[in-house]
Design an enzyme around this catalytic site. Structure first.
Site, PDB file in Angstrom:
ATOM      1  N   LYS A 134       0.785  -1.234   0.000  1.00  5.16           N
ATOM      2  CA  LYS A 134       0.000   0.000   0.000  1.00  5.16           C
ATOM      3  C   LYS A 134       0.818   1.285   0.000  1.00  5.16           C
ATOM      4  CE  LYS A 134      -3.853  -2.102   2.577  1.00  5.16           C
ATOM      5  NZ  LYS A 134      -4.675  -2.027   3.811  1.00  5.16           N
TER       6      LYS A 134
ATOM      7  N   LYS B  14      -9.297 -12.207  -0.694  1.00  4.49           N
ATOM      8  CA  LYS B  14     -10.118 -12.249   0.503  1.00  4.49           C
ATOM      9  C   LYS B  14     -11.248 -11.230   0.437  1.00  4.49           C
ATOM     10  CE  LYS B  14      -8.701 -10.403   4.328  1.00  4.49           C
ATOM     11  NZ  LYS B  14      -8.077 -10.033   5.620  1.00  4.49           N
TER      12      LYS B  14
ATOM     13  N   LYS C  65     -13.469  -5.008   3.179  1.00  6.19           N
ATOM     14  CA  LYS C  65     -14.171  -3.731   3.131  1.00  6.19           C
ATOM     15  C   LYS C  65     -13.635  -2.838   2.023  1.00  6.19           C
ATOM     16  CE  LYS C  65     -14.246  -3.832   8.194  1.00  6.19           C
ATOM     17  NZ  LYS C  65     -13.756  -3.156   9.423  1.00  6.19           N
TER      18      LYS C  65
END
Length: 326
Positions: free
Chosen positions: A111, A192, A195
């Site tokens: 990230k 996976k 959110k």
């Protein structure tokens, strides 16, 4: 009783992966463990999130904990930022950790690496996570497989601290449930359920309508071929559906596969099983959110209890490092 610590970020709606991978195991073990369950709002600050949204989602997450079956009389439920020892202990651990080991953390590499504008908190949050755990002398930390690296860092920091300053911190173990530990996205079954994935069709939110759940399961990606077989590596789409059916009904994915010859029948049964499993959670959640005063009282009481334990750990660690007591 084993001391257990785990937490969930209030950065989005609780989803099926949160429930099957964490919350359901917490509920099943709440009579056995001395459990501390935390809404990690400080971790949510590593992302761009509106302040009003963060406040709302923190309460919603607390409601989700109770709706899932956690009993505040049996477990300690609290908000991370309400216990100041978390950030105080995190600084002591930051002075124990190295740049090299934080650079190797997978989530930062994915990230933030190479982005000069990335928040410093994204780089250091694994140390705050270690403080979350070590503050409570936790023996066990129930986590998903993707968090195993963070638990290893926590163990490394605790062992290094103890080597330098004496036997101060409890070194925890990770516990990863075998069934439902890694619920995959319905549209991208090679990743996976999360959110953060933009498509809402891939994620089943715990408190969405039954109609939305059925629609998402009906549109779930399957695989080439018409037969229903359980092969997570070769056929991740249909295997994900079988995993969900097994988690909802208690069966074995491979055995359940033998009952089906068509994807449509499998999807219908998966959707129905999930709706039935989640219906009582949805009803309790709606009741709790209609009067948030019960939630705030639970969180206040939990923070008071958690602070007693976490403050003692911080004081012990600070004294070991040579900080003068106030």
């Amino acid at each position: 009783m084993a001391r257990v610590l785990s937490g969930i970020q209030p950065s989005g709606d609780l989803h099926l992966g949160n429930y099957l991978g964490a919350l359901r195991q917490w509920v099943q073990n709440q009579d056995r463990d001395d459990a501390y369950y935390c809404i990690v709002d400080l971790h949510a600050l590593t992302q761009a999130i509106d302040p009003d949204e963060l406040r709302r989602r923190t309460l919603e997450t607390a409601a989700g904990f109770i709706a899932a079956g956690l009993d505040p009389e049996k477990v300690t439920m609290f908000v991370q930022s309400h216990v100041v020892a978390h950030t105080r202990l995190a600084w002591l651990l930051e002075c124990t950790a190295s740049m090299g080991e934080l650079n190797r953390m997978t989530q930062f590499k994915d990230k933030g690496r190479g982005n000069d504008a990335v928040k410093v908190g994204l780089f250091t949050y694994p140390v705050l996570m270690a403080a979350d755990i070590l503050a409570y002398d936790a023996d066990l930390v129930p986590v998903g497989e993707d968090q195993r690296q963070h638990i290893e860092l926590t163990r490394d920091l605790a062992n290094r601290f103890n080597f330098q300053y004496g036997d101060v911190l409890v070194v925890p173990e990770a516990t990863i449930p075998a069934v439902g530990a890694r619920v995959m996205d319905l549209q991208q079954p090679d990743r996976k359920m999360s959110k953060s994935i933009p498509s809402p069709l891939g994620r089943i939110d715990l408190f969405e309508s039954a109609e939305d759940t059925m629609k998402k399961v009906k549109k779930a990606v399957t695989d080439t071929g018409d037969d229903v077989t359980y092969d997570p590596d070769g056929r991740p789409g249909v295997s994900n559906l079988l995993d969900l059916l097994a988690a909802a009904t208690g069966g074995s994915p491979a055995t359940l596969a033998t009952n089906y010859t068509r994807f449509g029948d499998l999807k219908a049964d998966v959707g129905t099983a999930l709706v039935e499993m989640l219906a009582p959670l949805r009803a309790r959640y709606t009741e709790l959110m209609s009067d948030p005063s019960e939630l705030t009282a639970v969180l206040r009481k939990g923070a008071e209890k958690a602070s007693i334990v976490a403050d003692a750990t911080y004081d012990r660690a600070a004294a070991a490092m040579g900080l003068l007591a106030p």
